[in-house]
Scaffold this motif. Sequence first.
Motif, PDB file in Angstrom:
ATOM      1  N   GLY A  84       0.803  -1.209   0.000  1.00 59.78           N
ATOM      2  CA  GLY A  84       0.000   0.000   0.000  1.00 59.78           C
ATOM      3  C   GLY A  84       0.833   1.254   0.000  1.00 59.78           C
ATOM      4  O   GLY A  84       1.980   1.260  -0.479  1.00 59.78           O
ATOM      5  N   SER A  85       0.270   2.325   0.550  1.00 62.98           N
ATOM      6  CA  SER A  85       0.955   3.613   0.513  1.00 62.98           C
ATOM      7  C   SER A  85       0.336   4.562   1.525  1.00 62.98           C
ATOM      8  O   SER A  85      -0.741   4.320   2.071  1.00 62.98           O
ATOM      9  CB  SER A  85       0.844   4.232  -0.885  1.00 62.98           C
ATOM     10  OG  SER A  85      -0.523   4.481  -1.200  1.00 62.98           O
ATOM     11  N   PHE A  86       1.057   5.653   1.767  1.00 62.62           N
ATOM     12  CA  PHE A  86       0.533   6.786   2.529  1.00 62.62           C
ATOM     13  C   PHE A  86       1.123   8.044   1.891  1.00 62.62           C
ATOM     14  O   PHE A  86       2.054   7.969   1.076  1.00 62.62           O
ATOM     15  CB  PHE A  86       0.908   6.687   4.015  1.00 62.62           C
ATOM     16  CG  PHE A  86       2.364   6.913   4.285  1.00 62.62           C
ATOM     17  CD1 PHE A  86       2.840   8.163   4.658  1.00 62.62           C
ATOM     18  CD2 PHE A  86       3.286   5.876   4.155  1.00 62.62           C
ATOM     19  CE1 PHE A  86       4.191   8.382   4.884  1.00 62.62           C
ATOM     20  CE2 PHE A  86       4.637   6.075   4.380  1.00 62.62           C
ATOM     21  CZ  PHE A  86       5.096   7.337   4.751  1.00 62.62           C
ATOM     22  N   TYR A  87       0.597   9.196   2.256  1.00 63.66           N
ATOM     23  CA  TYR A  87       1.119  10.452   1.732  1.00 63.66           C
ATOM     24  C   TYR A  87       1.970  11.146   2.789  1.00 63.66           C
ATOM     25  O   TYR A  87       1.535  11.330   3.927  1.00 63.66           O
ATOM     26  CB  TYR A  87      -0.025  11.380   1.301  1.00 63.66           C
ATOM     27  CG  TYR A  87      -0.603  11.033  -0.047  1.00 63.66           C
ATOM     28  CD1 TYR A  87      -0.153  11.666  -1.201  1.00 63.66           C
ATOM     29  CD2 TYR A  87      -1.569  10.032  -0.170  1.00 63.66           C
ATOM     30  CE1 TYR A  87      -0.674  11.335  -2.449  1.00 63.66           C
ATOM     31  CE2 TYR A  87      -2.091   9.694  -1.412  1.00 63.66           C
ATOM     32  CZ  TYR A  87      -1.635  10.350  -2.545  1.00 63.66           C
ATOM     33  OH  TYR A  87      -2.140  10.008  -3.784  1.00 63.66           O
ATOM     34  N   LEU A  97       5.636  -1.315   2.050  1.00 70.07           N
ATOM     35  CA  LEU A  97       5.492  -2.766   2.149  1.00 70.07           C
ATOM     36  C   LEU A  97       5.631  -3.176   3.612  1.00 70.07           C
ATOM     37  O   LEU A  97       6.579  -2.770   4.285  1.00 70.07           O
ATOM     38  CB  LEU A  97       6.575  -3.455   1.309  1.00 70.07           C
ATOM     39  CG  LEU A  97       6.585  -4.987   1.286  1.00 70.07           C
ATOM     40  CD1 LEU A  97       5.306  -5.529   0.645  1.00 70.07           C
ATOM     41  CD2 LEU A  97       7.818  -5.477   0.521  1.00 70.07           C
ATOM     42  N   ILE A  98       4.670  -3.966   4.089  1.00 71.79           N
ATOM     43  CA  ILE A  98       4.654  -4.367   5.497  1.00 71.79           C
ATOM     44  C   ILE A  98       4.549  -5.887   5.599  1.00 71.79           C
ATOM     45  O   ILE A  98       3.666  -6.496   4.980  1.00 71.79           O
ATOM     46  CB  ILE A  98       3.485  -3.710   6.250  1.00 71.79           C
ATOM     47  CG1 ILE A  98       3.593  -2.182   6.185  1.00 71.79           C
ATOM     48  CG2 ILE A  98       3.428  -4.190   7.702  1.00 71.79           C
ATOM     49  CD1 ILE A  98       2.410  -1.452   6.795  1.00 71.79           C
ATOM     50  N   TYR A  99       5.455  -6.486   6.364  1.00 68.36           N
ATOM     51  CA  TYR A  99       5.405  -7.914   6.679  1.00 68.36           C
ATOM     52  C   TYR A  99       5.060  -8.041   8.161  1.00 68.36           C
ATOM     53  O   TYR A  99       5.745  -7.465   9.002  1.00 68.36           O
ATOM     54  CB  TYR A  99       6.760  -8.588   6.411  1.00 68.36           C
ATOM     55  CG  TYR A  99       6.985  -9.040   4.997  1.00 68.36           C
ATOM     56  CD1 TYR A  99       6.695  -8.213   3.913  1.00 68.36           C
ATOM     57  CD2 TYR A  99       7.523 -10.298   4.728  1.00 68.36           C
ATOM     58  CE1 TYR A  99       6.919  -8.631   2.612  1.00 68.36           C
ATOM     59  CE2 TYR A  99       7.761 -10.719   3.424  1.00 68.36           C
ATOM     60  CZ  TYR A  99       7.446  -9.884   2.375  1.00 68.36           C
ATOM     61  OH  TYR A  99       7.675 -10.295   1.086  1.00 68.36           O
ATOM     62  N   LYS A 120      14.991  -0.990  -4.251  1.00 65.82           N
ATOM     63  CA  LYS A 120      13.564  -0.767  -4.046  1.00 65.82           C
ATOM     64  C   LYS A 120      13.097  -1.614  -2.874  1.00 65.82           C
ATOM     65  O   LYS A 120      13.752  -2.575  -2.477  1.00 65.82           O
ATOM     66  CB  LYS A 120      12.766  -1.103  -5.309  1.00 65.82           C
ATOM     67  CG  LYS A 120      12.979  -2.512  -5.847  1.00 65.82           C
ATOM     68  CD  LYS A 120      12.225  -2.704  -7.165  1.00 65.82           C
ATOM     69  CE  LYS A 120      12.448  -4.114  -7.731  1.00 65.82           C
ATOM     70  NZ  LYS A 120      11.704  -4.312  -9.007  1.00 65.82           N
ATOM     71  N   LYS A 121      11.937  -1.251  -2.364  1.00 65.27           N
ATOM     72  CA  LYS A 121      11.434  -1.872  -1.141  1.00 65.27           C
ATOM     73  C   LYS A 121      11.171  -3.360  -1.271  1.00 65.27           C
ATOM     74  O   LYS A 121      11.254  -4.101  -0.286  1.00 65.27           O
ATOM     75  CB  LYS A 121      10.139  -1.165  -0.700  1.00 65.27           C
ATOM     76  CG  LYS A 121       8.985  -1.402  -1.658  1.00 65.27           C
ATOM     77  CD  LYS A 121       7.743  -0.661  -1.272  1.00 65.27           C
ATOM     78  CE  LYS A 121       6.585  -0.969  -2.222  1.00 65.27           C
ATOM     79  NZ  LYS A 121       6.916  -0.848  -3.654  1.00 65.27           N
ATOM     80  N   ASP A 122      10.799  -3.822  -2.456  1.00 66.68           N
ATOM     81  CA  ASP A 122      10.418  -5.223  -2.617  1.00 66.68           C
ATOM     82  C   ASP A 122      11.492  -6.054  -3.308  1.00 66.68           C
ATOM     83  O   ASP A 122      11.213  -7.127  -3.842  1.00 66.68           O
ATOM     84  CB  ASP A 122       9.088  -5.355  -3.370  1.00 66.68           C
ATOM     85  CG  ASP A 122       8.936  -4.377  -4.512  1.00 66.68           C
ATOM     86  OD1 ASP A 122       9.942  -3.739  -4.891  1.00 66.68           O
ATOM     87  OD2 ASP A 122       7.815  -4.250  -5.019  1.00 66.68           O
ATOM     88  N   ILE A 138       8.465  -9.549  15.077  1.00 63.86           N
ATOM     89  CA  ILE A 138       8.579  -8.114  14.791  1.00 63.86           C
ATOM     90  C   ILE A 138       7.964  -7.824  13.426  1.00 63.86           C
ATOM     91  O   ILE A 138       8.197  -8.562  12.463  1.00 63.86           O
ATOM     92  CB  ILE A 138      10.062  -7.678  14.784  1.00 63.86           C
ATOM     93  CG1 ILE A 138      10.704  -7.936  16.154  1.00 63.86           C
ATOM     94  CG2 ILE A 138      10.198  -6.211  14.388  1.00 63.86           C
ATOM     95  CD1 ILE A 138      12.212  -7.730  16.163  1.00 63.86           C
ATOM     96  N   ILE A 139       7.189  -6.759  13.325  1.00 61.96           N
ATOM     97  CA  ILE A 139       6.701  -6.301  12.026  1.00 61.96           C
ATOM     98  C   ILE A 139       7.854  -5.659  11.268  1.00 61.96           C
ATOM     99  O   ILE A 139       8.632  -4.878  11.831  1.00 61.96           O
ATOM    100  CB  ILE A 139       5.553  -5.285  12.187  1.00 61.96           C
ATOM    101  CG1 ILE A 139       4.321  -5.936  12.823  1.00 61.96           C
ATOM    102  CG2 ILE A 139       5.174  -4.671  10.838  1.00 61.96           C
ATOM    103  CD1 ILE A 139       3.189  -4.962  13.114  1.00 61.96           C
ATOM    104  N   GLY A 140       7.978  -5.979   9.994  1.00 58.33           N
ATOM    105  CA  GLY A 140       8.985  -5.356   9.143  1.00 58.33           C
ATOM    106  C   GLY A 140       8.332  -4.428   8.132  1.00 58.33           C
ATOM    107  O   GLY A 140       7.307  -4.774   7.531  1.00 58.33           O
ATOM    108  N   VAL A 141       8.912  -3.254   7.941  1.00 60.38           N
ATOM    109  CA  VAL A 141       8.353  -2.248   7.035  1.00 60.38           C
ATOM    110  C   VAL A 141       9.446  -1.718   6.120  1.00 60.38           C
ATOM    111  O   VAL A 141      10.574  -1.484   6.563  1.00 60.38           O
ATOM    112  CB  VAL A 141       7.736  -1.063   7.814  1.00 60.38           C
ATOM    113  CG1 VAL A 141       7.152  -0.032   6.849  1.00 60.38           C
ATOM    114  CG2 VAL A 141       6.681  -1.538   8.778  1.00 60.38           C
ATOM    115  N   ALA A 142       9.112  -1.512   4.855  1.00 64.89           N
ATOM    116  CA  ALA A 142      10.035  -0.884   3.910  1.00 64.89           C
ATOM    117  C   ALA A 142       9.268   0.098   3.035  1.00 64.89           C
ATOM    118  O   ALA A 142       8.069  -0.092   2.781  1.00 64.89           O
ATOM    119  CB  ALA A 142      10.720  -1.936   3.041  1.00 64.89           C
TER     120      ALA A 142
END
Length: 372
Positions: A84-87, A97-99, A120-122, A138-142
């Motif tokens: 997904g995304s945010f601004y 990207l969230i795992y 890139k994030k993925d 732990i949640i991972g975010v990129a």
Amino acid sequence: MIIWLADYIELTFIYLLIMKPTNKLFAICLLLLLQTGVLFAQSEQYPSPEKVSADFKALLDRPKVAFNASFKTTKTDSVFIEHGSFYSEKNEKVPTLIYKPVTGKKDYPIVIFLHGTGGKKDSKEITDVLYSLTKLGIIGVAIDARYHGDRIAGGAHGSNEYSDAVYQAWKNMDNAHQDHPFLYDTSYDLWRLVDYLVTRTDVQANRIGMSGISMGGMETYMAASVDKRIKVVVINIAAQSFKWSLENERWQGRAGTIKGAHEKVAKDMGDAGLNSKNVKALWDKVLPGVTGEFDCPSLIRLLAPRPLLVLSNEKDQNCPLPGAIIAFQSATAAYGMQNAGDKLKMDVAPNEPHRSTPAHIQMTLDWFAKWL
């Protein structure tokens, strides 16, 4: 203070050499640099941490906008994956990207892990770490950095768009509307990412970590230095001194990451090729303060007393080891003043160029498992 640091480093050398054979390279480098005067050649008198923090926030401050976050979740047997995304700004949609672990807990600690230049994030390098974090609970975010990955329609072409954006920032003559695509703007995105993450009910807001590789590691120490919500930090092949690199003709590797922009700037300045003068001119325009109060040896002080792991390589051409040790020296002093030396560590991979090693990735995971 310099005398105390010299004594401390010599004692550290003896301890590491005898008690920790795997750290012999780091110990020997410290002693040699100390004996030759390199370590203390850059005895900068930086502004206070409080002033540096305020100045950096003021430089990057901009109007806040609604996140308008949107994510779609895919569940596998071993992980939830959110795309997904945010601004972060009105016209800056940040692909994210969230795992997330599938253990069914209400909330989790979280680690933000960032890619390097042209990445890139993925990419597998990043998603492997995100997945490994979920195995630690732990949640991972990129995210994609500015002008990388999905920040470009159809996908970025390595670092081409990034380098082009840096040159456009150089050409800009409107000081009231100056972009900072080289590191700084993504650091702002990371502050807004944390703002978003702490609104999520599945995130333990008091247990946020951050790490990154190369460019991502630089964005990490920049963002985390002034955002104390980030509790644990690992910087991987990112510690350096921009000032030392210029003064010692070791800027070539760092400039090479956006070589196209530097070549155009050199031409604009009437130079036949890159030199320390035109490299500094670009840095001063798009990274104001990066050879002064916002250089790594200054910003790294602000991380104390939070747990900090610095990972460097012996033959890193982009982040030369002497500059990394200058930054670590600065951190050592800051952590020492707060009696937090047990929360600071540096590891140097022998004979390695500018790349993230499997051993350093494992140290990163172990650091978060221990401290977060």
